[in-house]
Enzyme design. Structure first.
Site, PDB file in Angstrom:
ATOM      1  N   LYS A 116       0.813  -1.222   0.000  1.00  0.00           N
ATOM      2  CA  LYS A 116       0.000   0.000   0.000  1.00  0.00           C
ATOM      3  C   LYS A 116       0.849   1.276   0.000  1.00  0.00           C
ATOM      4  O   LYS A 116       0.422   2.290  -0.542  1.00  0.00           O
ATOM      5  CB  LYS A 116      -0.951  -0.009   1.184  1.00  0.00           C
ATOM      6  CG  LYS A 116      -2.043  -1.065   1.071  1.00  0.00           C
ATOM      7  CD  LYS A 116      -2.991  -0.935   2.242  1.00  0.00           C
ATOM      8  CE  LYS A 116      -4.146  -1.909   2.131  1.00  0.00           C
ATOM      9  NZ  LYS A 116      -5.100  -1.711   3.227  1.00  0.00           N
ATOM     10  N   GLY A 164      -8.479  -6.978   3.402  1.00  0.00           N
ATOM     11  CA  GLY A 164      -9.646  -7.571   4.035  1.00  0.00           C
ATOM     12  C   GLY A 164      -9.986  -6.948   5.379  1.00  0.00           C
ATOM     13  O   GLY A 164     -10.554  -7.587   6.252  1.00  0.00           O
ATOM     14  N   GLU A 200      -2.349   7.619   8.161  1.00  0.00           N
ATOM     15  CA  GLU A 200      -3.201   8.476   7.342  1.00  0.00           C
ATOM     16  C   GLU A 200      -4.140   9.259   8.237  1.00  0.00           C
ATOM     17  O   GLU A 200      -4.518   8.807   9.311  1.00  0.00           O
ATOM     18  CB  GLU A 200      -4.106   7.610   6.436  1.00  0.00           C
ATOM     19  CG  GLU A 200      -3.499   7.249   5.131  1.00  0.00           C
ATOM     20  CD  GLU A 200      -4.402   6.368   4.283  1.00  0.00           C
ATOM     21  OE1 GLU A 200      -5.535   6.029   4.697  1.00  0.00           O
ATOM     22  OE2 GLU A 200      -3.956   6.014   3.192  1.00  0.00           O
ATOM     23  N   LYS A 201      -4.582  10.381   7.745  1.00  0.00           N
ATOM     24  CA  LYS A 201      -5.661  11.112   8.392  1.00  0.00           C
ATOM     25  C   LYS A 201      -6.875  10.184   8.396  1.00  0.00           C
ATOM     26  O   LYS A 201      -7.163   9.526   7.395  1.00  0.00           O
ATOM     27  CB  LYS A 201      -5.958  12.369   7.561  1.00  0.00           C
ATOM     28  CG  LYS A 201      -7.146  13.158   8.024  1.00  0.00           C
ATOM     29  CD  LYS A 201      -6.739  14.149   9.085  1.00  0.00           C
ATOM     30  CE  LYS A 201      -7.941  14.776   9.754  1.00  0.00           C
ATOM     31  NZ  LYS A 201      -7.635  15.149  11.142  1.00  0.00           N
ATOM     32  N   LEU A 203     -10.607   9.875   8.127  1.00  0.00           N
ATOM     33  CA  LEU A 203     -11.746  10.689   7.698  1.00  0.00           C
ATOM     34  C   LEU A 203     -12.985  10.217   8.452  1.00  0.00           C
ATOM     35  O   LEU A 203     -13.218   9.012   8.574  1.00  0.00           O
ATOM     36  CB  LEU A 203     -11.943  10.577   6.189  1.00  0.00           C
ATOM     37  CG  LEU A 203     -10.716  10.961   5.340  1.00  0.00           C
ATOM     38  CD1 LEU A 203     -10.993  10.754   3.861  1.00  0.00           C
ATOM     39  CD2 LEU A 203     -10.302  12.397   5.594  1.00  0.00           C
ATOM     40  N   HIS A 235     -15.060  -2.961   8.092  1.00  0.00           N
ATOM     41  CA  HIS A 235     -14.332  -2.622   6.860  1.00  0.00           C
ATOM     42  C   HIS A 235     -14.594  -3.603   5.727  1.00  0.00           C
ATOM     43  O   HIS A 235     -13.860  -3.634   4.739  1.00  0.00           O
ATOM     44  CB  HIS A 235     -12.811  -2.514   7.106  1.00  0.00           C
ATOM     45  CG  HIS A 235     -12.436  -1.550   8.180  1.00  0.00           C
ATOM     46  ND1 HIS A 235     -12.820  -0.230   8.163  1.00  0.00           N
ATOM     47  CD2 HIS A 235     -11.711  -1.714   9.311  1.00  0.00           C
ATOM     48  CE1 HIS A 235     -12.340   0.371   9.246  1.00  0.00           C
ATOM     49  NE2 HIS A 235     -11.680  -0.506   9.958  1.00  0.00           N
ATOM     50  N   LYS A 237     -17.323  -4.910   2.824  1.00  0.00           N
ATOM     51  CA  LYS A 237     -18.520  -4.430   2.133  1.00  0.00           C
ATOM     52  C   LYS A 237     -19.663  -5.444   2.231  1.00  0.00           C
ATOM     53  O   LYS A 237     -19.415  -6.648   2.161  1.00  0.00           O
ATOM     54  CB  LYS A 237     -18.194  -4.218   0.648  1.00  0.00           C
ATOM     55  CG  LYS A 237     -17.064  -3.224   0.437  1.00  0.00           C
ATOM     56  CD  LYS A 237     -16.379  -3.412  -0.906  1.00  0.00           C
ATOM     57  CE  LYS A 237     -15.138  -2.544  -0.978  1.00  0.00           C
ATOM     58  NZ  LYS A 237     -14.263  -2.893  -2.115  1.00  0.00           N
ATOM     59  N   ARG A 291      -7.478  -6.851  -9.650  1.00  0.00           N
ATOM     60  CA  ARG A 291      -8.241  -8.077  -9.936  1.00  0.00           C
ATOM     61  C   ARG A 291      -9.700  -7.712 -10.133  1.00  0.00           C
ATOM     62  O   ARG A 291     -10.093  -6.561  -9.973  1.00  0.00           O
ATOM     63  CB  ARG A 291      -8.115  -9.041  -8.753  1.00  0.00           C
ATOM     64  CG  ARG A 291      -8.563  -8.370  -7.472  1.00  0.00           C
ATOM     65  CD  ARG A 291      -8.699  -9.297  -6.313  1.00  0.00           C
ATOM     66  NE  ARG A 291      -8.826  -8.591  -5.060  1.00  0.00           N
ATOM     67  CZ  ARG A 291      -9.932  -8.095  -4.544  1.00  0.00           C
ATOM     68  NH1 ARG A 291     -11.064  -8.222  -5.221  1.00  0.00           N
ATOM     69  NH2 ARG A 291      -9.941  -7.463  -3.398  1.00  0.00           N
ATOM     70  N   VAL A 294     -15.508  -8.557  -6.050  1.00  0.00           N
ATOM     71  CA  VAL A 294     -16.756  -9.258  -5.733  1.00  0.00           C
ATOM     72  C   VAL A 294     -17.948  -8.492  -6.338  1.00  0.00           C
ATOM     73  O   VAL A 294     -18.867  -9.082  -6.911  1.00  0.00           O
ATOM     74  CB  VAL A 294     -16.939  -9.366  -4.202  1.00  0.00           C
ATOM     75  CG1 VAL A 294     -18.283  -9.985  -3.849  1.00  0.00           C
ATOM     76  CG2 VAL A 294     -15.798 -10.129  -3.566  1.00  0.00           C
TER      77      VAL A 294
HETATM   78  P1  ADP Z   1      -8.338  -3.252   2.999  1.00  0.00           P
HETATM   79  O1  ADP Z   1      -7.197  -3.439   2.049  1.00  0.00           O
HETATM   80  O2  ADP Z   1      -8.160  -4.008   4.275  1.00  0.00           O
HETATM   81  O3  ADP Z   1      -9.681  -3.443   2.358  1.00  0.00           O
HETATM   82  P2  ADP Z   1      -8.579  -0.342   2.682  1.00  0.00           P
HETATM   83  O4  ADP Z   1      -7.407   0.535   2.705  1.00  0.00           O
HETATM   84  O5  ADP Z   1      -9.186  -0.626   1.354  1.00  0.00           O
HETATM   85  O6  ADP Z   1      -8.233  -1.715   3.449  1.00  0.00           O
HETATM   86  O7  ADP Z   1      -9.710   0.252   3.623  1.00  0.00           O
HETATM   87  C1  ADP Z   1     -10.908  -0.459   3.888  1.00  0.00           C
HETATM   88  C2  ADP Z   1     -11.919   0.435   4.575  1.00  0.00           C
HETATM   89  O8  ADP Z   1     -11.369   0.994   5.773  1.00  0.00           O
HETATM   90  C3  ADP Z   1     -12.338   1.633   3.756  1.00  0.00           C
HETATM   91  O9  ADP Z   1     -13.364   1.348   2.844  1.00  0.00           O
HETATM   92  C4  ADP Z   1     -12.807   2.564   4.870  1.00  0.00           C
HETATM   93  O10 ADP Z   1     -14.082   2.152   5.342  1.00  0.00           O
HETATM   94  C5  ADP Z   1     -11.817   2.323   5.982  1.00  0.00           C
HETATM   95  N1  ADP Z   1     -10.668   3.271   5.875  1.00  0.00           N
HETATM   96  C6  ADP Z   1      -9.476   3.062   5.270  1.00  0.00           C
HETATM   97  N2  ADP Z   1      -8.683   4.167   5.327  1.00  0.00           N
HETATM   98  C7  ADP Z   1      -9.379   5.105   6.010  1.00  0.00           C
HETATM   99  C8  ADP Z   1      -9.124   6.475   6.384  1.00  0.00           C
HETATM  100  N3  ADP Z   1      -7.980   7.101   6.099  1.00  0.00           N
HETATM  101  N4  ADP Z   1     -10.117   7.136   7.048  1.00  0.00           N
HETATM  102  C9  ADP Z   1     -11.282   6.535   7.370  1.00  0.00           C
HETATM  103  N5  ADP Z   1     -11.579   5.256   7.038  1.00  0.00           N
HETATM  104  C10 ADP Z   1     -10.657   4.534   6.365  1.00  0.00           C
END
Ligand code: ADP
Length: 450
Positions: A116, A164, A200-201, A203, A235, A237, A291, A294
Site C-alpha cells: 500500500k 480484508g 493516514e488522516k 476521515l 471494513h 462491504k 483483480r 466481488v
Molecule cells: P483493505 O485493504 O483491508 O480493504 P482499505 O485501505 O481498502 O483496506 O480500507 C478499507 C476500509 O477501511 C475503507 O473502505 C474505509 O471504510 C476504511 N478506511 C481506510 N482508510 C481510512 C481512512 N484514512 N479514514 C477513514 N476510514 C478509512
C-alpha cells in the site's frame, strides 16, 4: 483465443468465469479440494482436477498443484477469480515461467499495488489524489506520535501489506497512539508477514467510492464509473451500488479520467479497481485492487458489459471491445452479499441447504453456487451468493431488491438476508444518505453488534 482455461477458485466466482468461458466457446477446467468434490463449480466445468485436502493452504493456494492441473489438462491460461492467489505476484511469475498465461495484470503491477505504501507513492506521482498522511513507512512510535500531531487526530495506522480490513487501527488521540501503532504492526506481522505500517488522516464521514478501470496493456485504458461501497461491517462491504448516489456526472468524468489516464501510463492490463474515500466533494486514494472485485456485477449491470469476457479477451492478446465513448450508464444496479452467517453476531453458519430457490424476473441476477442438498463446507469464506438487481433508476432498483429478496429461499442455514430486509426499511437507505460508518452504528443500535 485460448481453447481451454483453468479457474483457480471456487464458489460463485468460479461459476462466473466458467459461464463467460462457455459463452466464448472456451473449455473450462475446475480445480477443487476434497471438501468441494460435490461443489457446483466442479459440476459445471468441462473438466475438474482435485488438487488437495480441505485446507486452502494445501489446495486453492497450492501453486504447484494448480500448475500441475494445467499440465495434465492442457489448459493454456489461468483465471484466479478474487481472493486466494488473485493478487499474488509470485504466482503470476510461476505461470509465466511455465509458458502459461495469467488472466489478469502483470506480476509487476500486482507487486507495486499490493504494497500500500508503494501504491500510494505511485498513484501520487501519476496525479491521483491521496489521503494526507506519512510519506512512507513509519518505523518508530516517536515518529508515529510526531506525525499524529502534524496530521491532526484522529489518524489511522495501516499495515502496508494489509487487506480484508485487517491491519488497520484508529487512534483518536495521542493517548491511543501507542496501542494502535503496536496492534496494527502485530496484525500486519501475523496476518501478512510484514509489520511495516504507515499513517493516514482518519476521515470521519467519508463514502467509499471505487472506480472500475480496464486496460489493454498497450497504453489504452478506460474507466467504467464508480461503485459506492460505503455500507460496510468491520471494513468489509455488504451492499454496493452503481452509480454512487452522491456522485455527479462531472465528478465521475473527472476522477474517472484521472484513473484511466494513470492506468494508460503504466500500461495496465485487465480489470482493476481504484478505491477512494470521498468526503466534501474530494476524492482520496486508499488502495488499488489488481483483480476482479466481488461487486463487479453492479458495473456490468449499468454498462451492459461482461468484464470477465473482456479479461479473457485482453489476456489472449486481443483488443478490448469498448472505448471510453462507448461506455454509457443505463439505470441503477445494487448488489447485496448473502453470507451463511447467523445474526446478530455474523457467526459463520456452514451446513446443509435443505431448500434453495433463486429469485428471477426482470433485472434480477443471482450469482450463487448453491443448490438443493448442497453442504456448505466450514473451511472457506461464508459468502454463498450475490443478489444483483438492475432498474431504470435507484427507486426501481430498491423496489426490485425487496421483491427479489422476498422470493429467495435458502433453508437449512442462517443467512444475512434478514439484514437486507431491515435495511430496505430505513429512510437513509431509501435516500442514499449513508457513509462508511452508517452500518456499524445501525448494527450497534438495532442488533447490539459492536
Ligand atoms: P483493505 O485493504 O483491508 O480493504 P482499505 O485501505 O481498502 O483496506 O480500507 C478499507 C476500509 O477501511 C475503507 O473502505 C474505509 O471504510 C476504511 N478506511 C481506510 N482508510 C481510512 C481512512 N484514512 N479514514 C477513514 N476510514 C478509512
Amino acid at each position: 483465443m485460448f481453447n481451454k482455461i483453468l479457474v483457480a477458485n471456487r464458489g460463485e466466482i468460479a461459476l462466473r468465469v466458467i459461464r463467460a468461458a462457455r459463452e466464448m466457446g472456451i473449455q473450462s477446467v475446475a480445480v477443487h479440494s476434497t471438501a468441494d468434490s460435490d461443489a457446483m463449480h466442479v459440476r459445471m466445468a468441462d473438466e475438474s482436477v482435485c488438487i488437495g485436502p480441505p485446507s486452502s493452504a494445501q489446495s486453492y493456494l497450492s501453486i504447484p498443484s494448480i500448475i500441475a492441473a494445467c499440465e495434465i489438462t492442457g489448459a493454456e491460461a489461468i483465471h484466479p477469480g478474487y481472493g486466494f492467489l488473485s493478487e499474488n505476484a509470485g504466482f503470476v511469475q510461476v505461470i509465466e515461467d511455465h509458458g502459461l498465461t495469467f488472466i489478469g495484470p502483470t506480476a509487476e503491477h500486482i507487486r507495486v499495488m499490493g504494497d500500500k505504501i508503494t501504491a500510494k507513492e505511485t498513484m501520487r506521482k501519476l496525479g491521483v489524489p491521496c489521503v494526507p498522511g506519512s510519506e512512507g513507512g513509519v518505523a518508530t512510535l516517536e515518529e508515529a506520535k510526531r506525525l499524529g500531531e502534524e496530521i491532526g487526530y484522529p489518524v489511522i495506522i495501516k499495515a502496508t501489506a494489509g487487506g480484508g480490513g485487517k491491519g488497520m487501527k484508529v487512534a483518536a488521540s495521542a493517548a491511543e497512539m501507542e496501542r494502535a501503532f503496536q496492534t496494527a504492526r502485530a496484525e500486519g506481522k501475523s496476518n501478512f508477514g510484514n509489520d511495516e505500517v504507515y499513517i493516514e488522516k482518519y476521515l470521519t464521514t467519508p463514502r467509499h467510492i471505487e472506480i472500475q478501470v480496464f486496460g489493454d496493456g498497450k497504453g489504452r485504458a478506460v474507466h467504467l464509473g464508480e461503485r459506492d461501497c460505503s455500507l460496510q461491517r468491520r471494513h468489509q462491504k455488504v451492499f454496493e451500488e452503481a452509480p454512487g448516489p452522491a456522485i455527479s456526472e462531472e465528478e465521475r468524468a473527472r476522477i474517472g479520467k484521472t484513473c484511466a489516464d494513470a492506468m494508460a501510463d503504466i500500461n495496465y492490463i485487465g480489470a482493476g479497481t481504484i478505491e477512494f474515500l470521498y468526503e466534501n466533494g474530494e476524492f482520496y486514494f486508499i488502495e488499488m485492487n489488481t483483480r476482479l472485485q466481488v461487486e463487479h456485477p453492479v458495473t456490468e449491470g449499468i454498462f451492459g458489459v461482461d468484464l470477465v469476457r473482456e479479461q479473457i479477451q485482453v489476456a489472449s492478446g486481443m483488443p478490448m471491445s469498448f472505448q471510453q465513448e462507448d461506455l454509457k450508464i443505463n439505470g441503477h444496479a445494487i448488489e447485496v452479499r448473502i453470507n451463511a452467517e447467523k445474526l446478530p453476531n455474523f457467526r459463520p453458519c456452514p451446513g446443509r441447504i435443505t431448500q434453495y430457490h433463486a429469485p428471477g424476473g426482470l433485472g434480477v441476477r443471482m450469482d450463487s453456487a448453491l443448490y438443493d442438498g448442497y453442504s456448505i463446507p466450514p473451511y472457506y469464506d461464508s459468502l454463498i451468493g450475490k443478489l444483483i438487481v438492475h432498474g431504470r433508476n435507484r427507486p426501481e432498483a430498491l423496489a426490485r431488491l425487496g421483491r427479489a429478496l422476498g422470493e429467495l429461499i435458502v433453508d437449512g442455514v442462517d443467512t444475512t438476508v434478514p439484514l437486507f430486509h431491515a435495511l430496505l426499511r430505513e429512510e437513509d437507505i431509501q435516500t442514499g444518505n449513508y457513509n462508511i460508518h452508517w452500518l456499524e452504528h445501525w448494527l450497534e443500535t438495532n442488533l447490539g453488534d459492536g
